[in-house]
Design an enzyme around this catalytic site. Sequence first.
Site, PDB file in Angstrom:
ATOM      1  N   CYS A 120      12.810  15.136  37.298  1.00 18.94           N
ATOM      2  CA  CYS A 120      11.476  14.525  37.250  1.00 18.94           C
ATOM      3  C   CYS A 120      11.552  13.012  37.361  1.00 18.94           C
ATOM      4  O   CYS A 120      10.675  12.388  37.928  1.00 18.94           O
ATOM      5  CB  CYS A 120      10.769  14.880  35.958  1.00 18.94           C
ATOM      6  SG  CYS A 120      10.852  16.613  35.604  1.00 18.94           S
ATOM      7  N   SER A 126      13.540  29.530  31.498  1.00 22.20           N
ATOM      8  CA  SER A 126      13.081  29.331  32.878  1.00 22.20           C
ATOM      9  C   SER A 126      13.963  30.124  33.836  1.00 22.20           C
ATOM     10  O   SER A 126      15.191  30.095  33.716  1.00 22.20           O
ATOM     11  CB  SER A 126      13.156  27.829  33.197  1.00 22.20           C
ATOM     12  OG  SER A 126      12.875  27.619  34.553  1.00 22.20           O
ATOM     13  N   THR A 135       8.007  24.987  31.611  1.00 28.89           N
ATOM     14  CA  THR A 135       6.943  24.065  31.183  1.00 28.89           C
ATOM     15  C   THR A 135       5.772  24.824  30.551  1.00 28.89           C
ATOM     16  O   THR A 135       5.266  24.435  29.491  1.00 28.89           O
ATOM     17  CB  THR A 135       6.467  23.232  32.387  1.00 28.89           C
ATOM     18  OG1 THR A 135       7.607  22.537  32.920  1.00 28.89           O
ATOM     19  CG2 THR A 135       5.410  22.215  31.993  1.00 28.89           C
ATOM     20  N   ASN A 190      19.378  18.358  29.353  1.00 31.90           N
ATOM     21  CA  ASN A 190      19.487  18.544  30.800  1.00 31.90           C
ATOM     22  C   ASN A 190      20.210  17.409  31.507  1.00 31.90           C
ATOM     23  O   ASN A 190      20.780  17.589  32.574  1.00 31.90           O
ATOM     24  CB  ASN A 190      18.096  18.733  31.418  1.00 31.90           C
ATOM     25  CG  ASN A 190      17.104  17.706  30.953  1.00 31.90           C
ATOM     26  OD1 ASN A 190      16.836  17.569  29.765  1.00 31.90           O
ATOM     27  ND2 ASN A 190      16.563  16.949  31.880  1.00 31.90           N
ATOM     28  N   GLN A 198      18.012  25.008  29.382  1.00 33.37           N
ATOM     29  CA  GLN A 198      19.332  24.702  29.954  1.00 33.37           C
ATOM     30  C   GLN A 198      20.451  25.462  29.239  1.00 33.37           C
ATOM     31  O   GLN A 198      21.620  25.310  29.584  1.00 33.37           O
ATOM     32  CB  GLN A 198      19.616  23.193  29.862  1.00 33.37           C
ATOM     33  CG  GLN A 198      18.709  22.335  30.724  1.00 33.37           C
ATOM     34  CD  GLN A 198      19.023  22.414  32.220  1.00 33.37           C
ATOM     35  OE1 GLN A 198      20.052  22.945  32.632  1.00 33.37           O
ATOM     36  NE2 GLN A 198      18.137  21.887  33.036  1.00 33.37           N
ATOM     37  N   HIS A 238      14.516  29.691  37.166  1.00 32.34           N
ATOM     38  CA  HIS A 238      15.300  29.014  38.212  1.00 32.34           C
ATOM     39  C   HIS A 238      16.497  28.243  37.677  1.00 32.34           C
ATOM     40  O   HIS A 238      17.307  27.728  38.472  1.00 32.34           O
ATOM     41  CB  HIS A 238      14.395  28.132  39.090  1.00 32.34           C
ATOM     42  CG  HIS A 238      13.900  26.873  38.451  1.00 32.34           C
ATOM     43  ND1 HIS A 238      14.353  25.640  38.830  1.00 32.34           N
ATOM     44  CD2 HIS A 238      12.988  26.647  37.484  1.00 32.34           C
ATOM     45  CE1 HIS A 238      13.727  24.703  38.122  1.00 32.34           C
ATOM     46  NE2 HIS A 238      12.894  25.296  37.291  1.00 32.34           N
TER      47      HIS A 238
HETATM   48  N1  PLP Z   1      13.203  21.942  29.628  1.00 36.56           N
HETATM   49  C1  PLP Z   1      14.358  21.510  30.146  1.00 36.56           C
HETATM   50  C2  PLP Z   1      15.471  21.115  29.217  1.00 36.56           C
HETATM   51  C3  PLP Z   1      14.526  21.419  31.529  1.00 36.56           C
HETATM   52  O1  PLP Z   1      15.676  20.978  32.037  1.00 36.56           O
HETATM   53  C4  PLP Z   1      13.444  21.789  32.375  1.00 36.56           C
HETATM   54  C5  PLP Z   1      13.559  21.641  33.845  1.00 36.56           C
HETATM   55  O2  PLP Z   1      14.160  20.709  34.350  1.00 36.56           O
HETATM   56  C6  PLP Z   1      12.260  22.261  31.789  1.00 36.56           C
HETATM   57  C7  PLP Z   1      12.180  22.320  30.419  1.00 36.56           C
HETATM   58  C8  PLP Z   1      11.085  22.705  32.637  1.00 36.56           C
HETATM   59  O3  PLP Z   1      11.325  23.970  33.201  1.00 36.56           O
HETATM   60  P1  PLP Z   1      10.506  24.460  34.503  1.00 36.56           P
HETATM   61  O4  PLP Z   1      11.039  23.707  35.660  1.00 36.56           O
HETATM   62  O5  PLP Z   1      10.806  25.940  34.608  1.00 36.56           O
HETATM   63  O6  PLP Z   1       9.078  24.231  34.226  1.00 36.56           O
END
Ligand code: PLP
Length: 382
Positions: A325, A199, A73, A151, A179, A201
């Site tokens: 989310c 990211s 994010t 995602n 992803q 995680h």
């Molecule tokens: N972009 C996508 C496609 C994601 O799936 C996610 C997380 O679910 C994010 C951005 C956000 O990543 P983070 O959880 O590291 O902030």
Amino acid sequence: MPDFIYLDNNATTKPLPSVVEAVARLTRDDYANPSSVHQFGQSARHEVELARERVATLVGAKPNEIVFTSGGTESINTAIHSALAEHPDRRHIVSTTVEHSAVLRVLERLAAQGYRVDLVGVDQEGRVDADEWSERINDKTALATLMHVNNETGVILDAPELAHVAADRGVPVHVDAVQAADKLLLLLNAWPVQYASLSGHKIHGPKGVGALYIRRKTKVTPLIVGGTQERLLRGGTENVPGIAGMGVAAMQLAGDCLVTGDNVQWLRDRLEEGVLRSVPFARVNGAGARRVWNTSNLSFEGLEAEAILLLLSEAGICASSGSACSSGSLEESHVLKAMGVEERWSHGAIRFSLSRFTTEGEIDRVLELLPRLLARLTSLRR
Ligand code: PLP
């Protein structure tokens, strides 16, 4: 926590044992501040730079093109604001209707500030039409931003091709590769992309750490200012355990994604074939598109995802409805809506996302339990 079957890897992944080890070592033993000049500090600095090399290798970039952040994010926010700051005279942004909320919410805010935001739609399989994408881009476009892998459905958007379309018109491109990083070969230096978000995680690394790829000679407007860390591009003492853990994950996954993919895809296909065989009111969303190997978005006609997830959870199976989310609310998935999936199907959509840790036994257990759980719900409906 009793034994459970974890099929929610697009929400987050299990850290690799070597990642846990690195995080523990850097928390417990090598805890110095990487900005400190003493040897202890320089050893922490070495860990950060090693991680930078490893992440760069995973995505086909150079180490000095990687800036560590607090996650996908933050990387996305930094990329979008940097691109806009570079062309203050341009007030137009192009993206897609199926982006993650980390992109969509930023674009909504920018729209409220007067930017014109064009979201290009997708077809019924979740694919972006390159012609429509091209038509929306004009000489007032400050940024084209799109995800490489969705995602919710695992559908692959052709980021390199769509990036070319934008770059040919002189428009900077940001790719949300969150992803994609451990599933597809990323060649960021070979693609006409200025920014890409990653990211930790989502690639079997730690939470709360991410990276932003910034192509050489591209300007960055830091979102977080403070100290001189990350070459003045991101202030704040580095999350050394997180960064090192992400580096270890990147190193272990680099080059491994194709082999792993074959194994996991076999299990994903087994799950889909089994469900479609035993549940006549099931369908796979995005099945006609190119998808990453771990994701299956299955809809069960006329049922509510929340009820299915609850029964799955009681049976020890972790899955998700849409993105993490939006789960927990009965809101319709914006991705399935964009694909034109009718409500009687989209309300009963469950995302199963597998990983290299998923076993054949686990998939067979889901195939055994799921039809029974669904039968309980359909009997209630009658
Ligand atoms: N972009 C996508 C496609 C994601 O799936 C996610 C997380 O679910 C994010 C951005 C956000 O990543 P983070 O959880 O590291 O902030």
